[in-house]
Structures are given as C-alpha cells and as structure tokens.
Design a protein around this motif. Structure first.
Motif, mmCIF file in Angstrom:
data_model
loop_
_atom_site.group_PDB
_atom_site.id
_atom_site.type_symbol
_atom_site.label_atom_id
_atom_site.label_comp_id
_atom_site.label_asym_id
_atom_site.label_seq_id
_atom_site.Cartn_x
_atom_site.Cartn_y
_atom_site.Cartn_z
ATOM 1 N N ALA C 116 0.833 -1.195 0.000
ATOM 2 C CA ALA C 116 0.000 0.000 0.000
ATOM 3 C C ALA C 116 0.869 1.246 0.000
ATOM 4 O O ALA C 116 2.079 1.175 0.256
ATOM 5 C CB ALA C 116 -0.915 0.002 1.217
ATOM 6 N N TRP C 117 0.270 2.362 -0.320
ATOM 7 C CA TRP C 117 0.929 3.663 -0.170
ATOM 8 C C TRP C 117 0.042 4.515 0.723
ATOM 9 O O TRP C 117 -1.168 4.578 0.524
ATOM 10 C CB TRP C 117 1.131 4.364 -1.518
ATOM 11 N N LEU C 118 0.646 5.153 1.720
ATOM 12 C CA LEU C 118 -0.101 5.859 2.755
ATOM 13 C C LEU C 118 0.188 7.356 2.734
ATOM 14 O O LEU C 118 1.344 7.762 2.615
ATOM 15 C CB LEU C 118 0.321 5.350 4.138
ATOM 16 N N GLY C 119 -0.840 8.148 2.916
ATOM 17 C CA GLY C 119 -0.703 9.582 3.187
ATOM 18 C C GLY C 119 -1.708 9.903 4.271
ATOM 19 O O GLY C 119 -2.916 9.794 4.036
ATOM 20 N N PHE C 120 -1.238 10.264 5.455
ATOM 21 C CA PHE C 120 -2.199 10.496 6.549
ATOM 22 C C PHE C 120 -1.567 11.329 7.653
ATOM 23 O O PHE C 120 -0.359 11.640 7.606
ATOM 24 C CB PHE C 120 -2.730 9.170 7.106
ATOM 25 N N SER C 121 -2.384 11.679 8.629
ATOM 26 C CA SER C 121 -1.918 12.452 9.782
ATOM 27 C C SER C 121 -2.442 11.833 11.066
ATOM 28 O O SER C 121 -3.525 11.249 11.074
ATOM 29 C CB SER C 121 -2.440 13.894 9.706
ATOM 30 N N PHE C 122 -1.676 11.964 12.110
ATOM 31 C CA PHE C 122 -2.185 11.740 13.463
ATOM 32 C C PHE C 122 -2.610 13.111 13.973
ATOM 33 O O PHE C 122 -1.790 14.038 13.995
ATOM 34 C CB PHE C 122 -1.108 11.155 14.373
ATOM 35 N N VAL C 123 -3.869 13.234 14.357
ATOM 36 C CA VAL C 123 -4.393 14.521 14.819
ATOM 37 C C VAL C 123 -4.735 14.405 16.302
ATOM 38 O O VAL C 123 -5.552 13.568 16.684
ATOM 39 C CB VAL C 123 -5.648 14.926 14.012
ATOM 40 N N PHE C 124 -4.073 15.223 17.116
ATOM 41 C CA PHE C 124 -4.261 15.179 18.564
ATOM 42 C C PHE C 124 -4.880 16.484 19.057
ATOM 43 O O PHE C 124 -4.520 17.552 18.572
ATOM 44 C CB PHE C 124 -2.915 14.999 19.277
ATOM 45 N N ASN C 125 -5.765 16.381 20.014
ATOM 46 C CA ASN C 125 -6.301 17.569 20.668
ATOM 47 C C ASN C 125 -6.693 17.212 22.085
ATOM 48 O O ASN C 125 -7.850 17.288 22.475
ATOM 49 C CB ASN C 125 -7.501 18.120 19.888
ATOM 50 N N SER C 126 -5.699 16.748 22.843
ATOM 51 C CA SER C 126 -5.941 16.347 24.229
ATOM 52 C C SER C 126 -4.999 17.131 25.130
ATOM 53 O O SER C 126 -4.188 17.930 24.663
ATOM 54 C CB SER C 126 -5.682 14.854 24.395
ATOM 55 N N THR C 127 -5.114 16.918 26.428
ATOM 56 C CA THR C 127 -4.198 17.609 27.351
ATOM 57 C C THR C 127 -2.770 17.123 27.125
ATOM 58 O O THR C 127 -1.819 17.864 27.320
ATOM 59 C CB THR C 127 -4.601 17.340 28.817
ATOM 60 N N GLU C 128 -2.641 15.857 26.680
ATOM 61 C CA GLU C 128 -1.306 15.300 26.525
ATOM 62 C C GLU C 128 -0.602 15.778 25.245
ATOM 63 O O GLU C 128 0.575 16.122 25.274
ATOM 64 C CB GLU C 128 -1.404 13.775 26.516
ATOM 65 N N HIS C 129 -1.347 15.762 24.124
ATOM 66 C CA HIS C 129 -0.760 16.179 22.847
ATOM 67 C C HIS C 129 -1.721 17.100 22.109
ATOM 68 O O HIS C 129 -2.915 16.783 21.998
ATOM 69 C CB HIS C 129 -0.497 14.976 21.938
ATOM 70 N N LYS C 130 -1.215 18.196 21.586
ATOM 71 C CA LYS C 130 -1.993 19.057 20.681
ATOM 72 C C LYS C 130 -1.177 19.219 19.413
ATOM 73 O O LYS C 130 0.021 19.472 19.469
ATOM 74 C CB LYS C 130 -2.238 20.427 21.322
ATOM 75 N N GLY C 131 -1.848 19.055 18.274
ATOM 76 C CA GLY C 131 -1.130 19.217 17.016
ATOM 77 C C GLY C 131 -1.219 17.971 16.174
ATOM 78 O O GLY C 131 -2.011 17.067 16.459
ATOM 79 N N SER C 132 -0.436 17.928 15.115
ATOM 80 C CA SER C 132 -0.536 16.809 14.184
ATOM 81 C C SER C 132 0.850 16.348 13.741
ATOM 82 O O SER C 132 1.825 17.097 13.774
ATOM 83 C CB SER C 132 -1.363 17.213 12.960
#
Lengths: 189, 189, 189
Positions: C116-132
C-alpha cells in the motif's frame, strides 16, 4: 611563558570540544522558531456540480458507495475525493489576476464533522515567483485556523520547509470556497 | 604579560560569540546547494485499458463524472486518478532487469493542458539499495524537465531530502510512458 | 613575545577556518542518528462493507475497473483507495479511550502481493498532545515491520521529521486491522 602558551592552547582545545559538540547537537536541537520567509495567498475552489463545467476548477473523482460524482456525499462528505486546479490570488477577489495555481487533491475524511486531508502544490511561473511549494496535512476545517506542513519546494522555494496556516475566508453553499493561506517558511536554502 | 593573556582570552570570547551565533543561524540559513548523493533511474508505466491486464502496471481508480476506468478522460484527463506499481530500471529499456518498484499514485489536475500531482515511493530491496525514497509534488508534464520534492526516505535513504528532476523519456499513445528521474539529495544522514 | 601572540592569533584563525567549514558541512553531513522524541500508538481500521455503517471508520472511495465500493478488489486489492478516520489508542484495545484520530488515505498498489501507499496524519487535541504528525510512504504490508516517513508536524510536533515503524498488530478477515506505529523523531524544534 611556556605555561601561558599552554594555557592559550588548552583554552582553544576546550573551546573546540564545546563547539564541536554544539555543531553535532545543532542538527536536531538548536532551531530558531523565526520564519526565514513569509507569504500570504488566497485560492478559490469551484467544485463541479454537473452544471458549471465552464467555471468549475475542481471535480469529485472518488466517492464512497453512498456518494456520486456531481454532489458531495452525505455524512459530512466522508470519502469524497476532489481534484483541483485553483487560481491563486494576492487578495480575496477571485477576479483579480491569478499569480499561480493551487493543484492537487483533498479528501473529506470524517463522518461526524467536516475534516479533510490535503496533498497539493502552489505552482508559480511569474516574474515574481518561479517554482513550487508542496503541502500535506490534516485540515480540520471547522476550526477558524488550522496548520498543515510545507514538505518541500522547488525553484525559488528550493528545499523549503515550514507551516501553512489556513483560514476559510469565504464559502457559498457546497460549490465555492476561498482559503487564505499564510505560509511561514522556517527552512530556507 | 597579563594584558597579552587577556587579549588572547578576549579574542577567544569574541570568537565564541560569533561562532555560537553562526551555529544557531545555520539551522535555517547556511546551506550548501551541493548534493550529498545523486542517483538516476527510469520507470515505466503501462496503464490498464481493458485489454492489457497482463502487462498493465497501473490502473485508473478515480475519474470525474465524465470519465470511466478503462480510458483516460477528456479535458486533458482532468480528474483521472491512477495507481501504479512500475518497474524501475537503470537504463531506458523496459526489458532490463528491474532494480526496484515505483509505487503510488498520480492524478491529472488541469483541464486546459496536461499536468499531474504525484505521491509515490521508490522501493528498493536489492544488494545495491535497500529502503525507500518518498516523493511528492506537481508535475507540469508538458515541460521538458520538472522538479518535485524528495520528502523523506528509509533504510539506505534514511531521513533524506532533495529534489527529483523528471523528464518524459518516451511515451506511446495513452498507454505507455517512461520517465527519467534524476535524484539529487541535499540532506543525507 | 610578539611571535607568541602571533601564534595564538594564527591558531585562532586556523581554528575559525576549520569550524566555519564544519558549520557549512553540518547542514548536510553531520547528523546524530539518535531520536529526539519517541512515541508509540495503535490505530484501528474498520472498513465499510455495505453492512457495518455504524462501526466502519473507513471506506473504499476509488477502485479499478474490476472493483466495487463495498468489497476490496481481487488481485490483492490493487487500485483500491481507502479513506479513513481511525481512533488512535495507547494500547491494542480498540475500546480503550481514543487519544486522537488517524486521518487520511491508503491505496493498495500491487497486483501480486499486498502493498500500500499511505498519506495520513495523526491529529491530537488532548491535554497530553496538541497538534498533528504527517506521514507518507510505501507500506509493503506483508513485511513484519516497515518504515514510512514523518514528513512534518504542527503544534507540539512543529516542523518535526522522522521515521515511523509500522507493525500489523492484528487483522480480522478483510474488515478490521490494527497497526502499531512506533514513531522516532530525529528533527525536533
């Protein structure tokens, strides 16, 4: 006298150790969070809806089982993949002279709210800018501003990296939207 | 004597300030535009047209409302999304031994002329190269040469960045094309 | 005395030349292959098959001529393009509290085996992590582990680059799979 000279050389040696250490570290530690270049552009997307072939700058080319290719799907357009070739302008007027094209794709990727994932380039070939800026990242488009990555560039933007802050400047129903893109480059060559 | 020693230390201190400043700056200013590695490859794309299932290395998987999946659409293929797994060779002969695979997608993204947007990897697993090189960018394919970004790599190409200059080396109708990819890496680890 | 002082200055000058050269070189040569940050996450993909609309987190939105949108195509799913919005968890339990979303797409890109070929993001919006964190690369998914590129990041992951090592932690038929993603960042800001 010999001891003075020794002192001087010892100092140099000590200094050299510190500096060498700093240089190796610098590759993944010391970074100035100050842009080396900033640019602001607008781009304008008119999606094909079966009736606006002449004006449309984008088209649905992928859709989920419940979707089709002339209307954005239900469930917050989840799964709709759109290809675009949008004019870039210096201000928010779609009729102002385009200075480049925003080309690539976006895909709506959440059922509960509007979010998208973008892969595209700004392509310039004018006296002011020649070359391209390449972007990728998540666009949680219900947020007032959201950040995506500048992952590279060519020509005037050779090897550049940075952050692009996107704002939805306007939208009209499901057919037109205008994004303001505030580019801050942190790696310039 | 003391003043001489003071002079020496003062010099060192001054030097240290200058160098420290240079190091911090270096993270986003000083860059040698000299490749740390160059590589040249060819890859060969045979698109599925309904009749060449055995030889085809790519297939249309997305298309606009006016398109289909066995023939590239009108309007300069605007909206056609193609997935590929193409052999990589060291020369322009498709029958020479492949040394890796070019895998990913391209999408035609302009109605007036041929342009595309590419996201793909070169995947190697030979004695010569192990690992992958990842690419993204706009391909205004009517230009003799065009530059896209090397956005990362793995294995032998760990963390690499650079520029890939693409040339259309040959094409036959709408079914076959061969690209020459001249890779210049400017960040090596 | 003068000659001693001259020696000291000569040394400084020589040192300065060496260091300056090192700094310029450092931009594309000296790099510590030591991560500045490591993170491990799991994400869970449930593909829409026509009957699991409530639980599905992904959907086929592109397919080759021989495919459809509720069942992965023959020939190792070659050409199937899937859009996803998958929960990210800290452990391998899909029912544990999600700490972010994995959003983007993958496309199966080989007829002979699964890749496969992947293009994606991890999107965080918690107290621990904000951002992508933004990812791209080839996923030869029959391999026990495979590496893709971290091509950028925003918020807590501002401008980051690195490598993500992916392991298929579990799969159930064609509907569910769980990936373990071991992220090693080598460029932190």
């Amino acid at each position: 006298m010999a001891s003075k000279r020794f002192n001087c050389i010892a100092n140099l040696f000590f200094l050299f150790i510190i500096i060498s250490f700093s240089i190796v570290e610098s590759s993944n530690k010391i970074r100035a969070r100050r842009p080396c270049k900033t640019l602001t552009f607008y781009f304008h997307d008119i999606i094909y809806n079966g009736e606006n072939a002449k004006n449309a700058t984008s088209a649905i080319v992928g859709a989920p089982a419940w979707g089709n290719f002339t209307k954005l799907a239900g469930q917050n357009h989840f799964g709709d993949l759109v290809v675009f070739d949008d004019p870039i302008t210096l201000n928010n007027n779609i009729h102002s002279s385009p200075i480049g094209r925003a080309q690539g794709f976006y895909v709506y990727d959440k059922k509960e709210i509007f979010t998208a994932w973008l892969g595209f380039s700004f392509v310039f070939n004018s006296t002011e800018h020649k070359g391209s800026i390449n972007f990728a990242g998540a666009d949680p488009l219900m947020n007032k501003t959201r950040d995506i990555s500048v992952i590279g560039g060519t020509g005037d933007f050779f090897m550049t990296r940075g952050i692009a802050t996107i704002t939805t400047d306007a939208f009209e129903g499901e057919v037109y939207f205008r994004l303001c893109v505030d580019i801050k480059l942190y790696e310039c060559w």
